[in-house]
Design a protein around this motif. Sequence first.
Motif: not given
Length: 157
Positions: A110-114, A118-126, A131-136, A142-148
């Motif tokens: 589930a974490h990997e799916a999230i 998320i990764r697929s939307n980072i550049n889309l948002f920016a 919307d650089l704020g939401t991209s950031d 994403m980094q929180e999920h990667e750590k978990t």
Amino acid sequence: MTTDIGISEENRKSVANILSKILADEFVLLAKTKQAHWNVEGNDFYDKHKLFDEQAGQIAETIDSVAERIRTLGHLVPGTLKAFLELSHLTENAPAENDSQSFISELLSAHEAIINHIRSNINLFANDYEDLGTSDFITGLMQEHEKTAWILRAHLK
């Protein structure tokens, strides 16, 4: 009152719609994690019971942050279980066994799916929605999920 934060209404609406899907994924992940917390069995019960509870607490904080980001963009937040299940990319699958390894595998997936969503939307948002704020914001998420995911993966070795 209008929201004037330098992002067009059309772009804010598109971003809020995608964030609503992320919020739904987080909510389903919370349910999966609480299920693991409540139902894990085995000789490592105590440690995993605590681990899943800590992770559920982190997810609950994330849910609130995502919802607040949607509100910051001037849009309402979905808040029903029906809406979350319709918006989520995740399923409510439960492992066949109540052992920690089964729950960890399910949660890791589930974490990997999230992470991938998320990764697929980072550049889309920016780039597309300016919307650089939401991209950031979602980069941090994403980094929180990667750590978990790393922590869960380490338990499977």
